[in-house]
Design a protein around this motif. Structure first.
Motif, PDB file in Angstrom:
ATOM      1  N   HIS A 378       0.817  -1.223   0.000  1.00  0.00           N
ATOM      2  CA  HIS A 378       0.000   0.000   0.000  1.00  0.00           C
ATOM      3  C   HIS A 378       0.850   1.272   0.000  1.00  0.00           C
ATOM      4  O   HIS A 378       0.472   2.276   0.615  1.00  0.00           O
ATOM      5  CB  HIS A 378      -0.950   0.012   1.202  1.00  0.00           C
ATOM      6  CG  HIS A 378      -1.754  -1.237   1.357  1.00  0.00           C
ATOM      7  ND1 HIS A 378      -2.658  -1.660   0.393  1.00  0.00           N
ATOM      8  CD2 HIS A 378      -1.780  -2.172   2.349  1.00  0.00           C
ATOM      9  CE1 HIS A 378      -3.212  -2.796   0.791  1.00  0.00           C
ATOM     10  NE2 HIS A 378      -2.694  -3.133   1.960  1.00  0.00           N
ATOM     11  N   LEU A 379       1.978   1.240  -0.708  1.00  0.00           N
ATOM     12  CA  LEU A 379       2.858   2.408  -0.691  1.00  0.00           C
ATOM     13  C   LEU A 379       2.213   3.626  -1.340  1.00  0.00           C
ATOM     14  O   LEU A 379       2.501   4.767  -0.959  1.00  0.00           O
ATOM     15  CB  LEU A 379       4.172   2.090  -1.404  1.00  0.00           C
ATOM     16  CG  LEU A 379       5.092   1.076  -0.735  1.00  0.00           C
ATOM     17  CD1 LEU A 379       6.423   1.019  -1.463  1.00  0.00           C
ATOM     18  CD2 LEU A 379       5.328   1.422   0.723  1.00  0.00           C
ATOM     19  N   GLY A 380       1.349   3.395  -2.310  1.00  0.00           N
ATOM     20  CA  GLY A 380       0.733   4.515  -2.992  1.00  0.00           C
ATOM     21  C   GLY A 380      -0.293   5.258  -2.166  1.00  0.00           C
ATOM     22  O   GLY A 380      -0.719   6.349  -2.534  1.00  0.00           O
ATOM     23  N   ARG A 381      -0.701   4.686  -1.051  1.00  0.00           N
ATOM     24  CA  ARG A 381      -1.772   5.311  -0.277  1.00  0.00           C
ATOM     25  C   ARG A 381      -1.292   6.478   0.578  1.00  0.00           C
ATOM     26  O   ARG A 381      -2.101   7.180   1.173  1.00  0.00           O
ATOM     27  CB  ARG A 381      -2.438   4.262   0.620  1.00  0.00           C
ATOM     28  CG  ARG A 381      -3.138   3.171  -0.187  1.00  0.00           C
ATOM     29  CD  ARG A 381      -3.963   2.257   0.693  1.00  0.00           C
ATOM     30  NE  ARG A 381      -4.601   1.204  -0.091  1.00  0.00           N
ATOM     31  CZ  ARG A 381      -5.407   0.283   0.413  1.00  0.00           C
ATOM     32  NH1 ARG A 381      -5.657   0.288   1.718  1.00  0.00           N
ATOM     33  NH2 ARG A 381      -5.945  -0.636  -0.352  1.00  0.00           N
ATOM     34  N   VAL A 382       0.015   6.629   0.693  1.00  0.00           N
ATOM     35  CA  VAL A 382       0.573   7.756   1.436  1.00  0.00           C
ATOM     36  C   VAL A 382       1.222   8.708   0.438  1.00  0.00           C
ATOM     37  O   VAL A 382       2.080   8.305  -0.344  1.00  0.00           O
ATOM     38  CB  VAL A 382       1.606   7.283   2.479  1.00  0.00           C
ATOM     39  CG1 VAL A 382       2.177   8.470   3.244  1.00  0.00           C
ATOM     40  CG2 VAL A 382       0.983   6.277   3.438  1.00  0.00           C
ATOM     41  N   ILE A 383       0.805   9.961   0.472  1.00  0.00           N
ATOM     42  CA  ILE A 383       1.341  10.953  -0.453  1.00  0.00           C
ATOM     43  C   ILE A 383       2.604  11.550   0.145  1.00  0.00           C
ATOM     44  O   ILE A 383       2.586  12.071   1.260  1.00  0.00           O
ATOM     45  CB  ILE A 383       0.301  12.054  -0.724  1.00  0.00           C
ATOM     46  CG1 ILE A 383      -0.970  11.434  -1.306  1.00  0.00           C
ATOM     47  CG2 ILE A 383       0.860  13.106  -1.679  1.00  0.00           C
ATOM     48  CD1 ILE A 383      -2.122  12.413  -1.421  1.00  0.00           C
ATOM     49  N   ASP A 384       3.696  11.456  -0.583  1.00  0.00           N
ATOM     50  CA  ASP A 384       5.005  11.969  -0.166  1.00  0.00           C
ATOM     51  C   ASP A 384       5.327  11.548   1.266  1.00  0.00           C
ATOM     52  O   ASP A 384       5.437  12.392   2.168  1.00  0.00           O
ATOM     53  CB  ASP A 384       5.047  13.493  -0.282  1.00  0.00           C
ATOM     54  CG  ASP A 384       6.442  14.043   0.009  1.00  0.00           C
ATOM     55  OD1 ASP A 384       7.432  13.342  -0.279  1.00  0.00           O
ATOM     56  OD2 ASP A 384       6.549  15.168   0.533  1.00  0.00           O
ATOM     57  N   PRO A 385       5.494  10.256   1.512  1.00  0.00           N
ATOM     58  CA  PRO A 385       5.800   9.800   2.876  1.00  0.00           C
ATOM     59  C   PRO A 385       7.126  10.314   3.410  1.00  0.00           C
ATOM     60  O   PRO A 385       7.341  10.337   4.620  1.00  0.00           O
ATOM     61  CB  PRO A 385       5.815   8.269   2.741  1.00  0.00           C
ATOM     62  CG  PRO A 385       6.084   8.021   1.293  1.00  0.00           C
ATOM     63  CD  PRO A 385       5.432   9.148   0.556  1.00  0.00           C
ATOM     64  N   ALA A 386       8.035  10.729   2.524  1.00  0.00           N
ATOM     65  CA  ALA A 386       9.320  11.259   2.989  1.00  0.00           C
ATOM     66  C   ALA A 386       9.211  12.716   3.416  1.00  0.00           C
ATOM     67  O   ALA A 386      10.128  13.258   4.040  1.00  0.00           O
ATOM     68  CB  ALA A 386      10.373  11.132   1.893  1.00  0.00           C
ATOM     69  N   GLY A 387       8.121  13.368   3.061  1.00  0.00           N
ATOM     70  CA  GLY A 387       7.966  14.777   3.395  1.00  0.00           C
ATOM     71  C   GLY A 387       7.989  15.006   4.898  1.00  0.00           C
ATOM     72  O   GLY A 387       7.315  14.305   5.656  1.00  0.00           O
ATOM     73  N   GLY A 388       8.738  15.997   5.313  1.00  0.00           N
ATOM     74  CA  GLY A 388       8.841  16.296   6.742  1.00  0.00           C
ATOM     75  C   GLY A 388       9.977  15.590   7.435  1.00  0.00           C
ATOM     76  O   GLY A 388      10.300  15.928   8.579  1.00  0.00           O
ATOM     77  N   SER A 389      10.594  14.611   6.780  1.00  0.00           N
ATOM     78  CA  SER A 389      11.784  13.981   7.350  1.00  0.00           C
ATOM     79  C   SER A 389      12.936  14.970   7.232  1.00  0.00           C
ATOM     80  O   SER A 389      13.304  15.384   6.138  1.00  0.00           O
ATOM     81  CB  SER A 389      12.126  12.696   6.581  1.00  0.00           C
ATOM     82  OG  SER A 389      13.461  12.306   6.822  1.00  0.00           O
ATOM     83  N   TRP A 390      13.483  15.371   8.356  1.00  0.00           N
ATOM     84  CA  TRP A 390      14.548  16.367   8.304  1.00  0.00           C
ATOM     85  C   TRP A 390      15.718  15.875   7.463  1.00  0.00           C
ATOM     86  O   TRP A 390      16.356  16.648   6.748  1.00  0.00           O
ATOM     87  CB  TRP A 390      15.012  16.709   9.723  1.00  0.00           C
ATOM     88  CG  TRP A 390      13.937  17.354  10.537  1.00  0.00           C
ATOM     89  CD1 TRP A 390      13.047  18.305  10.108  1.00  0.00           C
ATOM     90  CD2 TRP A 390      13.621  17.093  11.899  1.00  0.00           C
ATOM     91  NE1 TRP A 390      12.197  18.664  11.117  1.00  0.00           N
ATOM     92  CE2 TRP A 390      12.523  17.940  12.250  1.00  0.00           C
ATOM     93  CE3 TRP A 390      14.133  16.259  12.886  1.00  0.00           C
ATOM     94  CZ2 TRP A 390      11.958  17.954  13.512  1.00  0.00           C
ATOM     95  CZ3 TRP A 390      13.576  16.275  14.142  1.00  0.00           C
ATOM     96  CH2 TRP A 390      12.497  17.108  14.452  1.00  0.00           C
ATOM     97  N   TYR A 391      16.010  14.584   7.554  1.00  0.00           N
ATOM     98  CA  TYR A 391      17.113  14.026   6.764  1.00  0.00           C
ATOM     99  C   TYR A 391      16.810  14.131   5.272  1.00  0.00           C
ATOM    100  O   TYR A 391      17.620  14.628   4.491  1.00  0.00           O
ATOM    101  CB  TYR A 391      17.348  12.574   7.173  1.00  0.00           C
ATOM    102  CG  TYR A 391      18.216  11.790   6.219  1.00  0.00           C
ATOM    103  CD1 TYR A 391      19.432  12.298   5.774  1.00  0.00           C
ATOM    104  CD2 TYR A 391      17.816  10.536   5.754  1.00  0.00           C
ATOM    105  CE1 TYR A 391      20.235  11.577   4.901  1.00  0.00           C
ATOM    106  CE2 TYR A 391      18.618   9.809   4.884  1.00  0.00           C
ATOM    107  CZ  TYR A 391      19.818  10.328   4.457  1.00  0.00           C
ATOM    108  OH  TYR A 391      20.598   9.625   3.595  1.00  0.00           O
ATOM    109  N   VAL A 392      15.642  13.651   4.848  1.00  0.00           N
ATOM    110  CA  VAL A 392      15.319  13.650   3.419  1.00  0.00           C
ATOM    111  C   VAL A 392      15.184  15.072   2.894  1.00  0.00           C
ATOM    112  O   VAL A 392      15.635  15.386   1.783  1.00  0.00           O
ATOM    113  CB  VAL A 392      14.039  12.842   3.159  1.00  0.00           C
ATOM    114  CG1 VAL A 392      13.620  12.953   1.694  1.00  0.00           C
ATOM    115  CG2 VAL A 392      14.247  11.372   3.530  1.00  0.00           C
TER     116      VAL A 392
END
Length: 626
Positions: A378-392
């Motif tokens: 279900h990876l597509g169900r989260v929009i921009d999952p990396a968003g907000g990660s200080w590292y990314v």
């Protein structure tokens, strides 16, 4: 119903905030246990990792490292995605590649793919795939108004596009329903072949773009393919910079042909490599959208026109020919990163891609990789999952700045085409690959199944030979190429003599003392196709010579702990030399005993971080393995 407090839920409110200084103090204590003395910021820097392009991955990121507001998905600067809904509605486009020249067999593979999860097709047409005249056969039974088609026809993009248009008309496909890309890419062809990019080809591609703009709104005419640069050894920032420079060149050409900037942007599809370094891949795709949005803004396009259409392809450079099954794991991580990074279409190359044309099993695994990620994970169900990660977010920002700097260099050199012709891009990419080659040789960048944990007795995987790719321009590199050369020499020796070249592991003392270094030495020599003989389990000065003679080896490696080396390494080395060992290695650093060991007959010391390629090449040379 649960009613939350007015001030919301404050997690861990009863605990005092930890400071960066406290964390650094804990790191200092750990470093002291390893014999390293560093304090404060130096302790933190000791755990940092240097990447290509001058980037540094730090061990700790906080809100202070966030580069600023990344915006919202579907809105400029599109860092968080080109569409507001991301892949949540329909997932990313599962685009399978087909390069087999036989139109009938290609058609069988195409129909099987479409029936089993593939949602679009990427067809090599012309000299590197299906003949243009065979395109109708290859697409027989395909609903062209449902399955987008991406063409890759090299110099024959014009005839290939004309044939596809003919098929649309013959099968009654309404022009506004056609989806895909015509794949016109004269600049990519210049990079691959080194020939001249004729103005006629640019004009023909611009004409196709104008036609698509007028009559086929769902088609894009131009591919901005960054794979030629990735396959020539480019870093991530160099790959991005080259794609930006190519895209800007097309904006100039298409607007000169009469298209508006907005219409020109809509005719471009960008293609990037997705590697098994998942965070760099995620950051690269996010940075690419941000950079292209800035280009579109500067060129005067409306905000929505800067949403970059992205096609991510699992990296051909990372694919190995030995132990190819491991490629399934590499492509899984790469496709995961491509999806999480916001790619619109993802192509998973089959695990046997480096060996030739894929079989049905390899294609099934490739397409099911995306299916599992979308339908089961279900990876597509989260929009921009990396968003907000200080590292990314920090990595995205740093990569974007490095890519922009390289892009500006190319522009100062006259643009992408000029920089390719005068050799500037080739020279810079060659220097980057030379640096990476050193890391590969020293196994600082490990390759599972090749430089680490190789299996030299594994049966080879054979596949049909693919069409010859275009050559003459930028080189095509692979991470495994230096090791593959060594393994090929070993294979030739096996075919000629019935045995592989061998090394005798002279292990000293009990297993607890020698296992670590014996395992290290075995893996090192196996990476070059040299069979380690570890029988008996342990030897001493009295038994080493006889054991070496019985092993059938011509070189030996002494393996044990530093404590046992002090007492036994010298006499064992002397015994091995007396038994005819052409070369004696010792696994580990000699320290103050170097001269003693060398007088006893030790020729070389093999250590972690040493140049494995140089050592293995020298050994095979001395063994007479051609």
């Amino acid at each position: 119903m649960t009613v939350l407090p007015e001030n919301g839920l404050s997690l861990a409110a009863e605990f005092p905030d930890a400071t960066r200084e406290q964390w650094q103090s804990l790191v200092e204590g750990v470093l002291r246990k390893t014999g390293r003395d560093a304090a404060g910021t130096a302790a933190e820097e000791a755990l940092s990792t240097q990447l290509q392009d001058g980037l540094t991955t730090r061990p700790l990121y906080t809100s202070e490292d966030a580069p600023g507001d990344a915006g919202y998905p579907g809105l400029a600067p599109f860092t968080r995605g080109g569409r507001p809904e991301g892949a949540a509605v329909s997932g990313w486009e599962v685009r399978q590649r087909h390069t087999r020249p036989d139109p009938v067999r290609t058609n069988e593979a195409v129909l099987s793919d479409l029936e089993n999860g593939v949602t679009s097709l990427w067809l090599s047409v012309g000299s590197s795939g299906v003949p243009v005249s065979g395109l109708a056969t290859a697409l027989e039974g395909v609903y062209l108004d449902l399955a987008p088609v991406a063409l890759d026809a090299g110099d024959e993009f014009g005839p290939a596009a004309a044939e596809l248009f003919r098929l649309y008309d013959k099968r009654g496909v309404e022009r506004h329903t056609a989806r895909g890309t015509l794949g016109a890419d004269p600049v990519g062809q210049l990079a691959r072949t080194g020939g001249e990019t004729a103005e006629e080809a640019i004009t023909e591609a611009a004409g196709l773009a104008a036609l698509c703009h007028r009559e086929y709104p769902g088609l894009r005419a131009i591919s901005v393919d960054a794979l030629p640069y990735h396959e020539a050894g480019a870093s991530d920032a160099q790959e991005l910079g080259c794609s930006l420079a190519t895209g800007v060149g097309w904006l100039r050409d298409l607007t000169a042909a009469g298209l508006s900037v907005e219409a020109a942007c809509a005719q471009l599809e960008f293609r990037y490599a997705a590697t098994a370094d998942q965070f760099l891949t995620i950051a690269k795709l996010r940075a690419a959208r941000r950079l292209w949005a800035r280009v579109a803004e500067v060129c005067g396009a409306p905000a929505h026109a800067g949403a970059q259409r992205q096609h991510a392809v699992t990296s051909p450079v990372m694919m190995t020919r030995r132990d190819p099954w491991v490629n399934m794991l590499r492509t899984t991580v790469a496709s995961l990163a491509a999806g999480l990074g916001g790619a619109d279409a993802v192509t998973v190359l089959p695990f046997d891609h480096a060996l030739g044309l894929p079989d049905a099993f390899a294609r099934r695994i490739a397409r099911n990789t995306s299916t599992i990620l979308l339908e089961e994970s279900h990876l597509g169900r989260v929009i921009d999952p990396a968003g907000g990660s200080w590292y990314v977010e920090a990595l995205t920002d740093e990569l974007a700045h490095a890519a922009w700097t390289w892009f500006q260099e190319i522009e100062r050199a006259g643009g992408q085409r000029a920089a390719l012709r005068d050799g500037m891009i080739g020279e810079r990419l060659a220097a980057t690959w030379a640096d990476r080659t050193t890391r590969l040789a020293k196994r600082r960048e490990p390759i599972t199944g090749v430089s680490e944990f190789p299996q030299i007795d594994q049966d080879p995987v054979e596949r049909d030979t693919p069409p010859d790719p275009p050559r003459g321009g930028l080189p095509t590199v692979r991470r495994d190429e230096a090791y593959e050369t060594l393994r090929a020499r070993s294979d030739a020796h096996l075919a000629a003599t019935g045995t592989r070249p061998r090394v005798f592991l002279a292990a000293l003392g009990p297993a607890a003392a020698h296992t670590a270094r014996a395992s290290f030495a075995a893996g090192l020599f196996q990476a070059g196709g040299i069979e380690p003989v570890h029988d008996p389990v342990s030897v001493d000065a009295d038994t080493a010579a006889d054991a070496f003679t019985r092993s059938g080896a011509t070189v030996a490696c002494v393996c044990s702990s530093d404590a046992l080396y002090a007492d036994q390494a010298a006499p064992v080395a002397e015994a091995l030399k007396s038994a005819g060992a052409a070369r004696v290695f010792l696994a580990g650093r000699p320290g103050e005993q170097r001269e003693t060991y060398e007088r006893a007959g030790v020729d070389e010391f093999v250590v972690a971080g040493g140049d494995a390629i140089a050592v293995l090449t020298s050994v095979l040379d001395r063994m007479g393995v051609a």
